[in-house]
Design a protein around this motif. Structure first.
Motif, PDB file in Angstrom:
ATOM      1  N   ASP A  40       0.859  -1.187   0.000  1.00  0.00           N
ATOM      2  CA  ASP A  40       0.000   0.000   0.000  1.00  0.00           C
ATOM      3  C   ASP A  40       0.892   1.232   0.000  1.00  0.00           C
ATOM      4  OD1 ASP A  40      -2.551   1.493   0.305  1.00  0.00           O
ATOM      5  OD2 ASP A  40      -1.543   2.130   2.144  1.00  0.00           O
ATOM      6  N   ASP A  41       0.861   1.981  -1.097  1.00  0.00           N
ATOM      7  CA  ASP A  41       1.769   3.115  -1.262  1.00  0.00           C
ATOM      8  C   ASP A  41       1.184   4.375  -0.617  1.00  0.00           C
ATOM      9  OD1 ASP A  41       4.105   4.344  -2.099  1.00  0.00           O
ATOM     10  OD2 ASP A  41       3.309   4.849  -4.080  1.00  0.00           O
ATOM     11  N   CYS A  42       0.844   4.228   0.683  1.00  0.00           N
ATOM     12  CA  CYS A  42       0.299   5.356   1.469  1.00  0.00           C
ATOM     13  C   CYS A  42      -0.978   5.902   0.833  1.00  0.00           C
ATOM     14  CB  CYS A  42       1.332   6.456   1.647  1.00  0.00           C
ATOM     15  SG  CYS A  42       2.800   5.915   2.561  1.00  0.00           S
ATOM     16  N   SER A  43      -1.906   5.006   0.539  1.00  0.00           N
ATOM     17  CA  SER A  43      -3.202   5.416  -0.011  1.00  0.00           C
ATOM     18  C   SER A  43      -3.907   6.366   0.945  1.00  0.00           C
ATOM     19  CB  SER A  43      -4.081   4.192  -0.263  1.00  0.00           C
ATOM     20  OG  SER A  43      -3.512   3.342  -1.235  1.00  0.00           O
ATOM     21  N   THR A  44      -4.712   7.273   0.372  1.00  0.00           N
ATOM     22  CA  THR A  44      -5.480   8.211   1.181  1.00  0.00           C
ATOM     23  C   THR A  44      -6.969   7.881   1.192  1.00  0.00           C
ATOM     24  OG1 THR A  44      -5.666   9.715  -0.718  1.00  0.00           O
ATOM     25  CG2 THR A  44      -3.819  10.067   0.791  1.00  0.00           C
ATOM     26  N   ASP A  45      -7.357   6.819   0.492  1.00  0.00           N
ATOM     27  CA  ASP A  45      -8.751   6.360   0.555  1.00  0.00           C
ATOM     28  C   ASP A  45      -8.797   5.130   1.457  1.00  0.00           C
ATOM     29  OD1 ASP A  45      -7.586   4.401  -0.985  1.00  0.00           O
ATOM     30  OD2 ASP A  45      -8.940   4.603  -2.694  1.00  0.00           O
ATOM     31  N   GLY A  46      -9.711   4.213   1.213  1.00  0.00           N
ATOM     32  CA  GLY A  46      -9.849   3.040   2.066  1.00  0.00           C
ATOM     33  C   GLY A  46      -9.094   1.819   1.593  1.00  0.00           C
ATOM     34  N   THR A  47      -8.130   1.992   0.706  1.00  0.00           N
ATOM     35  CA  THR A  47      -7.403   0.844   0.148  1.00  0.00           C
ATOM     36  C   THR A  47      -6.718   0.020   1.228  1.00  0.00           C
ATOM     37  OG1 THR A  47      -7.037   1.954  -1.978  1.00  0.00           O
ATOM     38  CG2 THR A  47      -5.561   0.143  -1.425  1.00  0.00           C
ATOM     39  N   LEU A  48      -6.038   0.668   2.154  1.00  0.00           N
ATOM     40  CA  LEU A  48      -5.307  -0.070   3.190  1.00  0.00           C
ATOM     41  C   LEU A  48      -6.242  -0.954   4.006  1.00  0.00           C
ATOM     42  CD1 LEU A  48      -2.740  -0.720   4.752  1.00  0.00           C
ATOM     43  CD2 LEU A  48      -3.142   1.326   6.135  1.00  0.00           C
ATOM     44  N   ALA A  49      -7.399  -0.442   4.354  1.00  0.00           N
ATOM     45  CA  ALA A  49      -8.358  -1.240   5.125  1.00  0.00           C
ATOM     46  C   ALA A  49      -8.800  -2.464   4.342  1.00  0.00           C
ATOM     47  CB  ALA A  49      -9.560  -0.385   5.509  1.00  0.00           C
ATOM     48  N   VAL A  50      -8.979  -2.315   3.026  1.00  0.00           N
ATOM     49  CA  VAL A  50      -9.349  -3.462   2.179  1.00  0.00           C
ATOM     50  C   VAL A  50      -8.244  -4.507   2.193  1.00  0.00           C
ATOM     51  CG1 VAL A  50      -9.866  -4.202  -0.182  1.00  0.00           C
ATOM     52  CG2 VAL A  50     -10.854  -2.080   0.699  1.00  0.00           C
ATOM     53  N   LEU A  51      -6.989  -4.071   2.065  1.00  0.00           N
ATOM     54  CA  LEU A  51      -5.864  -5.004   2.059  1.00  0.00           C
ATOM     55  C   LEU A  51      -5.772  -5.747   3.390  1.00  0.00           C
ATOM     56  CD1 LEU A  51      -3.000  -2.973   0.306  1.00  0.00           C
ATOM     57  CD2 LEU A  51      -4.771  -4.405  -0.713  1.00  0.00           C
ATOM     58  N   GLU A  52      -5.902  -5.031   4.475  1.00  0.00           N
ATOM     59  CA  GLU A  52      -5.798  -5.670   5.794  1.00  0.00           C
ATOM     60  C   GLU A  52      -6.916  -6.682   6.011  1.00  0.00           C
ATOM     61  OE1 GLU A  52      -5.717  -2.131   8.178  1.00  0.00           O
ATOM     62  OE2 GLU A  52      -3.543  -2.277   8.455  1.00  0.00           O
TER      63      GLU A  52
END
Length: 336
Positions: A50-62
């Motif tokens: 996750d390249d420091c996303s500012t939307d909800g991408t990180l939560a999806v990955l986790e």
């Protein structure tokens, strides 16, 4: 950041690492991750960057990483861009083989196992594959420009001839699989100063530094085109990085023992891409379009002039006229 499956993964030999950068692709990431779930194997790992996303991408990955076997989520301290995010993934990857996927694309079920099977069958440094281009509901097969399939070939031979599309004109990093020895040889890292066109110097370096490769008809990667979040859709100054990318190609070739053989191909490709961007300048912001003209003229001045002259002689009249106008624009500016 590590998922709880990482400790288990470290106990086994990792056959394949799949490096997947994500940046603000919350809407597409679930498709990508579901396709990875249809490709698991005990000796496969998925390095989700996750390249420091500012939307909800990180939560999806986790969320997906909790149940995706072999998944590890990595997040750099600051945004690195696609080239940097891929490098972060390379640093974390432990596989004997490595491949890439972009965070808004997806792969067919069972594709990765077939991909590993192909490179092990041929025993070469890397294998390149075809792919499916996806534009809305339209699907179109894009073939790697190598007619000889399922044969072990010399990668340098895949660069030429200068007057036809060749393997260096098919720069997609995700369209293949690569043995770890290429990473150790310095052939797989990306130039982080490039925000676009990062695959261009990468593919030239790969074909210059590797010893063997093959092309097979696998087409498991589905590549989304015309995605609003893609850098190919923006009209800002990042589009101009293709100039630096091709300058890097020319710099690489300067010390190559086959420079005089390979430079005609590099110069002709550079010119073709200059013409493409010039024809599409109306898609750029006004100031960026003006800079494109100036930077293109300066690039033409930096090229080996005898190879540029040969490239112009070989072009059709319309494209040659574009290049000559660009060359003339620099002279006109200097005369003011």
């Amino acid at each position: 950041m590590r998922t709880r499956t990482r400790a288990l993964q470290e106990r086994i030999h990792v056959k394949l690492s799949v490096i997947v950068p994500f940046y603000n692709v919350q809407a597409y990431a679930p498709d990508t991750l579901r396709s990875l779930a249809a490709n698991t194997r005990p000796d496969f790992e998925f390095v989700l960057v996750d390249d420091c996303s500012t939307d909800g991408t990180l939560a999806v990955l986790e969320q997906y990483a909790r149940t995706l076997p072999g998944a590890v989520v990595v997040r750099p301290e600051h945004n690195r861009g696609l080239a940097g995010a891929r490098n972060v993934g390379l640093e974390a990857a432990r596989g004997e083989y490595l491949t890439f996927l972009d965070g808004d694309d997806w792969i067919s079920a069972g594709y990765l196992e077939r991909l590993v099977g192909a490179v092990e069958r041929h025993g070469c440094d890397f294998v390149r594959v075809d792919h499916v281009q996806v534009t809305g509901v339209k699907r179109q097969v894009q073939k790697a420009p190598q007619a000889r399939r399922d044969e072990v070939l010399d990668p340098r031979d895949g660069i030429l001839p200068a007057d036809r599309a060749t393997m260096v004109d098919y720069p997609y990093a995700w369209a293949g699989v690569y043995h770890r020895r290429l990473l150790e040889r310095g052939a797989l890292h990306f130039d982080e100063g490039l925000r676009t066109a990062e695959d261009r110097p990468w593919i030239w370096r790969l074909h210059r530094l590797a010893d063997s490769y093959a092309v097979t008809g696998l087409r498991g990667v589905h590549y989304r085109r015309a995605v609003a979040t893609s850098l190919t859709q923006v009209g800002d100054e990042r589009q101009l990085d293709f100039i630096r990318a091709f300058d890097l190609v020319l710099e690489q070739l300067a010390d190559d023992p086959d420079a005089e053989l390979l430079l005609p191909k590099a110069v002709r490709t550079y010119c073709a891409v200059l013409v493409h961007h010039r024809r599409n300048a109306d898609r750029l912001e006004r100031d960026v379009a003006r800079r494109l003209r100036t930077l293109s003229a300066e690039a033409l001045r930096r090229m080996p002039q005898h190879h540029l002259a040969d490239a112009l002689d070989a072009m059709d009249a319309e494209r040659a006229a574009v290049i000559r106008r660009l060359r003339g624009s620099l002279t006109a500016v200097g005369a003011r």
